[in-house]
Design an enzyme around this catalytic site. Structure first.
Site, short mmCIF file in Angstrom:
data_model
loop_
_atom_site.label_atom_id
_atom_site.label_comp_id
_atom_site.label_asym_id
_atom_site.label_seq_id
_atom_site.Cartn_x
_atom_site.Cartn_y
_atom_site.Cartn_z
N TYR A 53 3.22 -7.17 14.68
CA TYR A 53 3.64 -6.19 13.41
C TYR A 53 5.10 -5.90 13.72
O TYR A 53 5.67 -5.28 14.70
CB TYR A 53 2.95 -4.82 13.67
CG TYR A 53 1.59 -4.72 13.21
CD1 TYR A 53 0.97 -6.00 12.66
CD2 TYR A 53 0.53 -3.78 13.47
CE1 TYR A 53 -0.37 -5.99 12.33
CE2 TYR A 53 -0.63 -3.83 12.92
CZ TYR A 53 -1.07 -5.08 12.49
OH TYR A 53 -2.48 -5.17 12.15
N PRO A 205 -9.09 -0.46 3.81
CA PRO A 205 -10.05 0.57 2.91
C PRO A 205 -9.81 0.84 1.51
O PRO A 205 -10.57 1.06 0.54
CB PRO A 205 -10.00 1.88 3.70
CG PRO A 205 -8.64 1.98 4.45
CD PRO A 205 -8.26 0.29 4.75
N LEU A 206 -8.31 0.83 1.20
CA LEU A 206 -7.83 1.01 -0.22
C LEU A 206 -7.80 -0.12 -1.05
O LEU A 206 -7.01 -0.17 -2.16
CB LEU A 206 -6.76 1.81 -0.20
CG LEU A 206 -6.69 3.12 0.74
CD1 LEU A 206 -5.40 3.84 0.69
CD2 LEU A 206 -7.99 4.17 0.24
N SER A 208 -5.85 -2.91 -0.83
CA SER A 208 -4.38 -3.19 -0.85
C SER A 208 -3.67 -2.12 -1.84
O SER A 208 -2.54 -2.36 -2.35
CB SER A 208 -3.87 -4.56 -1.32
OG SER A 208 -4.36 -5.26 -0.33
N LEU A 210 -5.60 -0.76 -4.84
CA LEU A 210 -6.14 -0.48 -5.97
C LEU A 210 -7.04 0.57 -6.05
O LEU A 210 -7.15 1.31 -7.10
CB LEU A 210 -6.87 -1.92 -6.29
CG LEU A 210 -7.47 -1.92 -7.87
CD1 LEU A 210 -6.30 -1.89 -8.83
CD2 LEU A 210 -8.40 -3.36 -7.86
#
Length: 307
Positions: A53, A205-206, A208, A210
């Site tokens: 990262y 969990p989201l 990306s 949406l």
């Protein structure tokens, strides 16, 4: 915030964790420090990073920021596999893991990694080599627990079947993509993890973004949003079927006075075996929203209605 033990014998993780891939990529040191401290203040203790990262800057920023607050955090980081152009020879994966661990410890400014992930399985090296090396790092005190990431059910089972007979520490958890719009893991991986008492750590969990509620069918993406800046993520999840699901889930959440973002996190947190849900954030407001989502407890009737 509630904490849960990962896989029964892993570390205790806050039910909502923070994905640290924005540190060193979207965020500089100062902005990252604001988000890190906001997370700690909100009760989030689980920080999920990786050596890749920001080319190591994510780890560096976490290490530079935590300082005296180091013991408030459970740091999870990940090592990369061997370079693709490097032929496997016995011991090469071991060398890669040890090198990566030392570099991560240095960047994180710490004497131990609380949770160390194999970011991707090595397609050529035997699982014994990874387990033996990670077990060695645990015995040295440099790593407290270790886990897998991005594995399939067969790879998870092979690791579990190897660790026991060899009296090695085991992968206590596994990290993988899982959300209300991406449920393929429920077919084989999730049942295998539960059968082997391996804890579950979902990422994305989201979906990306949406499942945040910021995107609407047939409307332009908000300027500066992930879908506006990176078409790859939009192409992966944006379609009529998913928008229909989002609209139905939004109505369901609103019946309870919640947002679809809160529903997305709460749904994962309600699944058997889930220890922590990893959600990224770039602002303190996003951190607090994610943390608040972890306080909503869905009932069995709620889950059945959603399905």
């Amino acid at each position: 915030m509630e904490t849960r033990r990962l896989g029964g014998d892993g570390p205790a993780l806050s039910v909502v964790g923070i994905g640290c891939n924005n540190f060193g990529m979207k965020l500089d040191l100062e902005a990252s420090a604001v988000v890190i401290n906001a997370a700690l203040d909100a009760g989030i203790t689980h920080f999920d990073t990786a050596e890749m990262y920001g080319d190591g800057r994510s780890e560096e920023y976490i290490g530079a920021t935590l300082g005296r607050r180091r013991d408030e955090a459970v740091i999870a980081t990940k090592f990369l596999p061997r370079p693709k152009d490097e032929p496997y020879t016995p011991g090469s994966l071991r060398r890669r893991i040890i090198e990566a661990c030392e570099n991560s410890l240095r960047r994180l400014r710490t004497d131990r990694i609380d949770l160390y992930y194999q970011h991707y399985p090595d397609a050529e090296a035997p699982v014994d080599e990874a387990l033996e090396t990670l077990d060695e790092l645990v015995r040295q005190g440099k790593v407290l627990h270790f886990a897998s990431s991005n594995v399939n059910a067969a790879q998870l089972k092979a690791a579990a079947d190897t660790a026991g007979p060899a009296s090695l520490n085991r992968f206590c958890g596994t990290q993988f993509e899982w959300n209300l719009l991406s449920r393929a893991a429920e077919e084989e991986l999730v049942p295998a993890a539960r059968a082997h008492k391996v804890g579950l750590v979902p990422y994305f969990p989201l979906a990306s973004g949406l499942l945040t509620g910021k995107y609407r069918r047939e409307q332009a993406y908000p300027p500066g949003s992930r879908f506006d800046a990176l078409s790859f993520f939009a192409d992966k999840v944006v379609n009529d079927a998913n928008f229909a699901r989002v609209e139905a889930l939004t109505r369901f959440a609103e019946q309870y006075g919640h947002t679809i973002l809160e529903l997305a996190v709460a749904w994962l947190a309600a699944q058997e075996g889930v220890a922590s849900v990893i959600a990224g954030a770039t602002t303190p407001e996003q951190v607090r929203a994610n943390a608040a989502a972890g306080t909503w407890t869905l009932t069995e009737d709620d889950l059945a209605a959603m399905d």
